[in-house]
Every structure is written in structure tokens, then in C-alpha cells.
Design an enzyme around this catalytic site. Sequence first.
Site, mmCIF file in Angstrom:
data_model
loop_
_atom_site.group_PDB
_atom_site.id
_atom_site.type_symbol
_atom_site.label_atom_id
_atom_site.label_comp_id
_atom_site.label_asym_id
_atom_site.label_seq_id
_atom_site.Cartn_x
_atom_site.Cartn_y
_atom_site.Cartn_z
ATOM 1 N N ASP A 148 -1.043 1.239 -4.288
ATOM 2 C CA ASP A 148 -3.022 -0.101 -4.764
ATOM 3 C C ASP A 148 -3.133 0.752 -4.978
ATOM 4 O OD1 ASP A 148 -3.091 0.305 -1.817
ATOM 5 O OD2 ASP A 148 -3.524 -1.436 -1.656
ATOM 6 N N ASP A 195 -5.818 2.189 -3.323
ATOM 7 C CA ASP A 195 -6.955 2.191 -2.455
ATOM 8 C C ASP A 195 -7.506 3.417 -1.624
ATOM 9 O OD1 ASP A 195 -5.013 1.792 -0.385
ATOM 10 O OD2 ASP A 195 -5.921 -0.274 0.717
ATOM 11 N N SER A 223 0.667 -0.897 -0.074
ATOM 12 C CA SER A 223 0.365 0.480 0.140
ATOM 13 C C SER A 223 0.881 0.888 -0.148
ATOM 14 C CB SER A 223 -0.862 0.122 1.365
ATOM 15 O OG SER A 223 -1.716 0.868 1.130
ATOM 16 N N ASP A 253 -2.052 6.449 -3.516
ATOM 17 C CA ASP A 253 -1.808 5.397 -2.660
ATOM 18 C C ASP A 253 -0.507 4.720 -3.972
ATOM 19 O OD1 ASP A 253 -3.556 4.111 -2.628
ATOM 20 O OD2 ASP A 253 -2.805 3.443 -0.542
#
Length: 435
Positions: free
Chosen positions: A229, A231, A95, A227
Site C-alpha cells: 500500500d 506507506d 500492506s 510495500d
Amino acid sequence: MKQYFGTDGIRGIPNKTLNKDLVSKIFSSVEKELSPVSVAVILDTRSSSLELLNWICNGLSEKVEVVNYGVLPSGSMPILLEKFGHDLGVIISASHNPSEYNGIKLINDVGSKLSDDTEIDIENNLKTISLPEKTSISKSSTKGYDKYLEYLESLIDFDLSSFNILFDTANGSSYKIIEDLFQLKKSKFKIISNTPDGQNINSNCGATNLDNLVSNLGKNQLGAAFDGDADRLILVDENKSPCNGDVIILLIAKYLEAINKLNNNIVVSTVMSNFGFKKAVEKNNYHNVETSVGDKYVASAMSEHNASLGGEQSGHIIISDELPVGDGLVSLIYSLKALAFFNTSLSEFKESNITEYPQKLINLELNLMPSDEQVKELNDIANNLYNEIGLDGRFLIRKSGTEPILRVLVEAESEEELDNFSEELIINIKNHLFS
């Protein structure tokens, strides 16, 4: 008590705190507990991601099909599970963490993160689990990218011509698909931090570091940062003022209410949401359900209360009519939908709808992890001070989940009130802990 799973999967530094033996055994335990037949895998842009995929396959028997759909935002996983009939999803990503880290998130067959109980069951097998003699081998597919792009495109059912957007993709998993999507819609946009090299994900860019986005923002341009990933979504308005998840949640809530899709007038948030957000929610007569930090807890509360919207100040936002998990690209599209619907700019919306309270976060380092009883006592002390002073704001005292640190958050209407209350509170806390 979980040893390896945190609030968002398992993370560490590959070949140091996260190694082949641990990952392989976890997936042997996953196979034992969940009996997956077909596993969908997506990655972010870290150089270690393919190595982790090999470790995962090493823990799964040859009976389990593993399909690698390549670099995709984590929000795409529910789409892949539904469209291709997989019964388990694996997201290889750390992440917002620096590039040397990596991690694994497990997604069940309905697109949600695993429960704490299931993660505990998986961990309990690790001491006795054996690796398979014949292991799985992954195969690659580009079909997931096409399906996810098709899904995102279907959400843009409004005119984008009035928007001029600067994207910061954090050299992460949204770097290519956001360009393809907005080119398809012939929108005005530019992208920065979109040249991943395996080592530069989240490096001085993205949703957790807005300086580069702000400095590159042009006149009357809207900024959007993801960010690693993708999400999370953080926006920057036309005046170069950051708009975090609190602002975005309120914007989307008002839009869903206007189209009669804000279920039960409920908005789910975490204890970290700003006091100004809470006041704005009350002003709009929404019912605010508050959870612990972590989007999996937001998702759980949304399910329990049949809520259509929830999220975190950090930019994780879940719109349950679309997906059971947070997706920064879906959050972006809904934010733009809302601004187009209300015919307003982000700066105008923020000024008219929310006044964020000044905030101070103090981390007190301790020799030992504070007990739950100590934290309760400290909250009682803070509450007495709160009533004595009559603070227009709030406090939050909690212990770190990983180290002996006490986190003290204070918000107040004015900087003076903030400084006075927080200084007095810290004195009282130290007197109680160290006297």
C-alpha cells in the site's frame, strides 16, 4: 481488549479468517458509532479488494455515500478527505502481507487512524448490531488519482537531474503513480515489480524483500522500494547497502533542522529503532520520544509532543507538516530533497552520520502466553546482566501480540559482544521460565 483490530486495522484471509458477515457488521457498527455521510475508499492491487468493498457497502445503509477512487497509495487518503469533503476514509489493503491476505484500515475525517478506544467501541457492538435493509452502493471516480498526483508533483520543488533511481513498487498501489510522477518531472528512473496481476503483490519484491531490487541495481543508481500500500519506504544506496527507516528518519531530520522545520528538535521512533540510531539522534542533540511498535502510536506521540517527524525502522515515516499518516512516496521525495540540499549521496550520508549496531532477534516459543509480570521479571534479569557486563548496546524483551512467543532483541557494538550477551541472556531467561 480488541479482538479484530490490530495495530494497523483488521486483516485476514478473505472467506476464511475474514468473512462477509464480520466485515459487514463492522461497518454497520462504524455507521452507528461515527455516523459517516460520505466515505472515500481506496484499494491496493489484490484480487480480493473489490469483494471486500462489496462487503463494506453491505454493512452501510443507503444514506451513506461510498466513492471508490481505485488503486492508490494509502497516504493519499488524507488528500482525498480534504479535497472532496468525505468524513470517513477506508483503505482496503493488507500492506506488506502476502496476496492471499487483505484488510481494512479506517481513517477519520482529519486523516488519522482511529483511536484504540473508538475501535473497541466498534467491536463492542458486533454481537447486537443489525445489517441495514437497504444498503449503500459504491460509485467510482478517477478524480482522486489526479488530485494526489498533483499534490506529489507540488512537493518536487528541486532539481532531480542528478538522481538515477530504480523503483520496486511491490506490484502494489504505487505501480502506476510513481511512473506518472517521475515522467512529469523528466527524471532518470526505471521500475521493476510494477505489473500487478492480483496475486503477485509483495511476492519476492518490495520493501520487505530487497533481493530483486539489489540484484537489478546499476552503477551509481539509488534504489527505492515500497510495500503493497506504499506507506513504507526502504532505500538502497549506490553501494547496494539497504538503508532502513532509521537512516531515512535521520536524513530527513537533519534536513528539517537545516530549514528550521524540526519542531522542538524532537524525533519520534519506536522501541525497534537500532541503538546506533539512538546514538546518532543524541549526537545531533535531538530529543528522542520512543513509542510502542505501530505507526498509529508514532502519530499519537507526534501529536502529543508537537513533533514534525517520526517513524519506524520498517520504513513507516510521518512528516506532519505534510500528512498525518505515513506515505512512502512523500518520504521518498523528502529523502531526495535532503540529499539534494546537502549535495551528498545516500552512501556518503550514511557513512558520516550513523553506525548501525549488529542486531540479533531471538523468538522463544512458549506453551502459554507470558504474563506482563513475567516480562517485567525477565527485563529485570536482563538489566542486571546488562549492568554486570557493561554492554555497549541495548536489549528489548517483549511478548508477541498474537501468539505465545517471547521476542528477545539484543544490539551491541561488536558481533562478539552481541553473541556473548545474547547467549548468556537466553540461558538466564530459560532458567527463570523453565526451572
